[in-house]
Design an enzyme around this catalytic site. Structure first.
Site, PDB file in Angstrom:
ATOM      1  N   GLY A 163      43.563  45.748  33.690  1.00 51.63           N
ATOM      2  CA  GLY A 163      43.801  45.805  35.124  1.00 51.63           C
ATOM      3  C   GLY A 163      45.178  45.242  35.394  1.00 51.63           C
ATOM      4  O   GLY A 163      46.172  45.964  35.404  1.00 51.63           O
ATOM      5  N   LEU A 171      46.541  54.121  36.820  1.00 51.70           N
ATOM      6  CA  LEU A 171      47.205  53.140  35.957  1.00 51.70           C
ATOM      7  C   LEU A 171      46.132  52.258  35.316  1.00 51.70           C
ATOM      8  O   LEU A 171      46.102  52.073  34.102  1.00 51.70           O
ATOM      9  CB  LEU A 171      48.195  52.295  36.778  1.00 51.70           C
ATOM     10  CG  LEU A 171      48.897  51.142  36.047  1.00 51.70           C
ATOM     11  CD1 LEU A 171      49.866  51.690  35.004  1.00 51.70           C
ATOM     12  CD2 LEU A 171      49.683  50.258  37.031  1.00 51.70           C
ATOM     13  N   THR A 172      45.226  51.741  36.166  1.00 56.68           N
ATOM     14  CA  THR A 172      44.205  50.788  35.705  1.00 56.68           C
ATOM     15  C   THR A 172      43.224  51.421  34.722  1.00 56.68           C
ATOM     16  O   THR A 172      42.854  52.577  34.856  1.00 56.68           O
ATOM     17  CB  THR A 172      43.443  50.247  36.932  1.00 56.68           C
ATOM     18  OG1 THR A 172      44.370  49.529  37.743  1.00 56.68           O
ATOM     19  CG2 THR A 172      42.301  49.325  36.541  1.00 56.68           C
ATOM     20  N   GLU A 179      45.750  47.163  44.130  1.00 58.28           N
ATOM     21  CA  GLU A 179      47.210  47.245  43.970  1.00 58.28           C
ATOM     22  C   GLU A 179      47.840  45.876  43.712  1.00 58.28           C
ATOM     23  O   GLU A 179      48.828  45.500  44.319  1.00 58.28           O
ATOM     24  CB  GLU A 179      47.860  47.969  45.159  1.00 58.28           C
ATOM     25  CG  GLU A 179      47.479  49.437  45.160  1.00 58.28           C
ATOM     26  CD  GLU A 179      48.246  50.286  46.154  1.00 58.28           C
ATOM     27  OE1 GLU A 179      49.448  50.058  46.326  1.00 58.28           O
ATOM     28  OE2 GLU A 179      47.625  51.192  46.731  1.00 58.28           O
ATOM     29  N   ARG A 187      29.507  36.949  75.028  1.00 61.51           N
ATOM     30  CA  ARG A 187      28.320  36.191  74.611  1.00 61.51           C
ATOM     31  C   ARG A 187      28.250  34.852  75.351  1.00 61.51           C
ATOM     32  O   ARG A 187      29.201  34.065  75.317  1.00 61.51           O
ATOM     33  CB  ARG A 187      28.409  35.946  73.100  1.00 61.51           C
ATOM     34  CG  ARG A 187      27.380  34.980  72.552  1.00 61.51           C
ATOM     35  CD  ARG A 187      26.041  35.622  72.416  1.00 61.51           C
ATOM     36  NE  ARG A 187      25.127  34.782  71.635  1.00 61.51           N
ATOM     37  CZ  ARG A 187      23.835  35.035  71.556  1.00 61.51           C
ATOM     38  NH1 ARG A 187      23.309  36.061  72.197  1.00 61.51           N
ATOM     39  NH2 ARG A 187      23.059  34.258  70.821  1.00 61.51           N
ATOM     40  N   GLY A 208      24.266  35.299  64.122  1.00 60.63           N
ATOM     41  CA  GLY A 208      23.218  36.126  63.512  1.00 60.63           C
ATOM     42  C   GLY A 208      23.488  37.613  63.657  1.00 60.63           C
ATOM     43  O   GLY A 208      23.253  38.397  62.739  1.00 60.63           O
ATOM     44  N   GLU A 245      46.439  36.917  42.639  1.00 55.56           N
ATOM     45  CA  GLU A 245      47.014  36.154  41.524  1.00 55.56           C
ATOM     46  C   GLU A 245      48.278  36.840  41.008  1.00 55.56           C
ATOM     47  O   GLU A 245      49.282  36.187  40.706  1.00 55.56           O
ATOM     48  CB  GLU A 245      45.983  36.007  40.393  1.00 55.56           C
ATOM     49  CG  GLU A 245      44.792  35.097  40.744  1.00 55.56           C
ATOM     50  CD  GLU A 245      43.883  35.641  41.851  1.00 55.56           C
ATOM     51  OE1 GLU A 245      43.713  36.874  41.942  1.00 55.56           O
ATOM     52  OE2 GLU A 245      43.354  34.821  42.625  1.00 55.56           O
ATOM     53  N   GLN A 304      31.293  34.800  61.594  1.00 52.36           N
ATOM     54  CA  GLN A 304      30.831  33.490  62.071  1.00 52.36           C
ATOM     55  C   GLN A 304      30.719  33.478  63.602  1.00 52.36           C
ATOM     56  O   GLN A 304      29.749  32.961  64.154  1.00 52.36           O
ATOM     57  CB  GLN A 304      31.810  32.408  61.591  1.00 52.36           C
ATOM     58  CG  GLN A 304      31.308  31.000  61.757  1.00 52.36           C
ATOM     59  CD  GLN A 304      30.102  30.715  60.861  1.00 52.36           C
ATOM     60  OE1 GLN A 304      29.952  31.331  59.805  1.00 52.36           O
ATOM     61  NE2 GLN A 304      29.232  29.821  61.286  1.00 52.36           N
TER      62      GLN A 304
END
Lengths: 245, 380
Positions: free
Chosen positions: B131, B125-126, B363, B268, B340, B367, B336
């Protein structure tokens, strides 16, 4: 060819094991159960043999209703019907007696199971079933082919393999690489719902053992890394601390 | 309506998990680094019945519902989101378009091949310049007697290069006219149909994304999918369902990152204790879990609506928006928590972090989801 595959319902290999009731009961809370991995190999080979030679595969478990998902999975993988002997499996002799009772009512050409379960690992049920039925049993079987009424198979022995042939019927305890584990497909899962899962009551067997207590191994100590270039230090520690040299 | 029992659902999940652990996990890093599209895996997924999940058994599919479909995508995506993405695109877009709008001949020709994994499907489609504004597409199909001639190009197409067959939407009327587009089935090897550039992507690198080019590509009218002028409207309906699959993809991606972070946080040790015992980390995990659970409920709700034949635009957009934004947020927090190590390729979360971003774009961007949702809730 009629094949009976006996499967155990065992904790997943990554399950955390703990006990309740003064260490006399296995704590099933939060534990994921699976088909015994060795039994899974036996099942996979049974389904392959059925595809090659025709016949039926019946899957059997001695256990309570919590085993049903594992029986359904076996049906999805390709077993034709399932039987569950509705009782808590107490010890190897008890389980073998239940299997032998079912087997004596149906003439199976092959009775397959794993070399051992991975919960209690006694590894004797196949031998007991063979004795109870008066037919030969072998374990651990890592290769199996059938021609007519004869089974050709390989057994693991100390330091090598033993190639054998024997007439059916037989009881075999299986291990890898007898077959690759099978993953059911979506259609198998859907058809499994329509296959028979018979629940039968156990035969009575006198208690042969009484469970007194479970104990866990001591937790692993911390690991100390010693650089390769300091091998002398390792030898010293093995002598003085670990006292194994 | 499909009535998969809880036991069946669990067995489907376990099956997909076993397959992914055995056949996908060992290769994740290599496929990611080399952008390798593992066609063999898709043939195997076909054998498992995962490439025609929603296709009725009569056409060679598994005949399952959206609930089972969602579960399968989640389990695949937990291990490798790019495999989940390709599986979802094959099922929801190409295969589903032919299933929903194809005639009997087209269904009999294509569905068994697509459902078995013998063929992999693409859906176009795109375009480079359209887009979200798909109604203004430039690829045109002109009728010449019993044939159609396609010209133009489609980009960012999953399986645009390796797909054996593609459903392509082309303009057959005025730009912007809702009834100005028509869908066609184009087989690989058709004269005038070629593959363009394969994209080098941030994430989802084992899922092939490429351009499809049409230069005087002649198709018999029998390759037309549904009525002339219905292509755009069909596409919106396909995307309504497709969003459920991208929501599932997002949940799987988020779960993969979350589970890795949860295990690491317990393992950890800093300042003499597991970092999971610090509230800063524990609360992050709580938020991640909560967002994933909410996404799962929204997605299962949309799947249930779809299975019972109800309108699903609003529910699937809500699920897709929430789940995809969750995937990005959860993957970010997972990196996070790993600190590291999370920034290195030795641990799985950096890949989830890169893969997750596709979820808020593919898809229908976040927005566009907000556009769909706001239109629905503001409708008089």
């Amino acid at each position: 060819m009629k094949i009976l595959v006996c499967i155990s319902n065992v904790p997943d290999t990554t399950a955390k094991i703990s006990f309740t009731d003064n260490d006399t009961k296995f704590n099933k809370t939060g534990v994921q159960f699976i088909i015994g991995p060795y039994d899974d190999y036996a099942l996979a080979r049974a389904v392959e043999l059925k595809e090659q030679h025709g016949g039926t595969v019946t899957v059997l478990n001695v256990g309570e209703s919590e085993s049903d998902p594992q029986l359904r999975k076996a049906l999805a993988i390709g077993a034709d019907d399932a039987i569950r002997v509705n009782t808590e499996p107490t010890d190897s002799y008890f389980v073998a007696a239940q299997i032998a009772h079912i087997a004596s009512q149906n003439s199976y050409d092959l009775i397959l199971m794993g070399r051992e379960s991975i919960d209690f690992n006694s590894g004797v049920v196949h031998g007991l079933v063979g004795e109870m039925l008066g037919i030969a049993s072998y374990s651990p079987v890592m290769k199996l082919d059938i021609t007519g009424n004869e089974a050709k198979f390989a057994r693991e022995i100390d330091g090598g393999k033993e190639h054998l042939s024997a007439a059916l019927p037989l009881v075999l305890g299986c291990q890898e690489p007898i077959a690759e584990w099978k993953i059911p497909n979506m259609r198998g899962i859907m058809t499994a719902r329509t296959k028979s899962l018979a629940v039968v009551e156990p035969v009575s067997v006198d208690d042969s053992t009484v469970l007194e207590k479970y104990a866990l191994p001591a937790p692993k100590g911390s690991c100390r890394m010693i650089p390769a270039e300091e091998a002398e230090q390792l030898i010293a520690l093995l002598k003085t601390e670990a006292k194994v040299l | 309506m499909h009535t998969e029992t809880a036991e069946n659902q669990a067995l489907i999940e376990q099956t997909v998990r076993d397959f992914a652990e055995r056949h996908i996990r060992p290769h994740i890093r290599q496929w990611d680094e080399t952008q390798f599209f593992p066609m063999d895996i898709f043939h195997q997924l076909g054998e498992l019945g995962l490439l025609g999940v929603l296709v009725p058994v009569a056409y060679g599919g598994s005949g399952l519902g959206y609930r089972a479909y969602v579960a399968a995508i989640i389990e695949l995506s937990k291990v490798d989101p790019s495999i989940g993405l390709s599986m979802a695109a094959h099922n929801s877009l190409c295969t589903n378009h032919i299933l929903m709008f194809g005639d009997e001949d087209q269904k009999n020709t294509y569905l068994p091949r697509l459902a078995s994994g013998e063929w992999i499907g693409a859906w176009g489609l795109t375009e480079p310049n359209t887009g979200s504004d798909a109604g203004n597409m430039r690829t045109v199909a002109v009728r010449q007697g019993d044939h159609w001639v396609l010209n133009g190009s489609k980009n960012f197409i999953t399986h645009g290069k390796s797909g054996h067959v593609a459903v392509v939407i082309a303009r057959t009327g005025e730009p912007g006219d809702k009834h100005g587009a028509t869908a066609f089935i184009v087989e690989r090897g058709t004269a005038g149909f070629s593959a363009g550039k394969k994209e080098d992507k941030l994430g989802m690198r084992a899922s092939e994304t490429a351009e499809m080019i049409f230069q005087d590509c002649v198709l018999p009218d029998s390759q037309r999918l549904g009525k002339v002028g219905e292509g755009f409207i069909q596409s919106l309906k396909i995307l309504d369902g497709g969003r459920i699959s991208i929501a599932a993809l997002s949940i799987g991606t988020a779960l993969g990152a979350y589970e890795a972070a949860l295990a690491y946080a317990k393992e950890r040790k800093q300042f003499g204790q597991s970092i999971s015992r610090f509230q800063g980390i524990a609360f992050k995990l709580a938020d991640m879990y909560t967002d994933i659970e909410a996404s799962r409920l929204l997605t299962e709700h949309a799947a249930d609506l779809k299975d019972s034949g109800q309108k699903v635009s609003l529910a699937s957009s809500v699920a897709k928006l929430h789940a995809s934004e969750t995937a990005v947020r959860v993957a970010n927090e997972a990196v996070q928590i790993f600190g590291g190590y999370g920034f290195t390729k030795d641990y799985p979360v950096e890949k989830f972090y890169r893969d997750s971003k596709l979820c808020t774009i593919g898809e229908g961007t976040s927005e566009i989801q907000r556009l769909v949702i706001s239109r629905e809730i503001l409708r008089d």
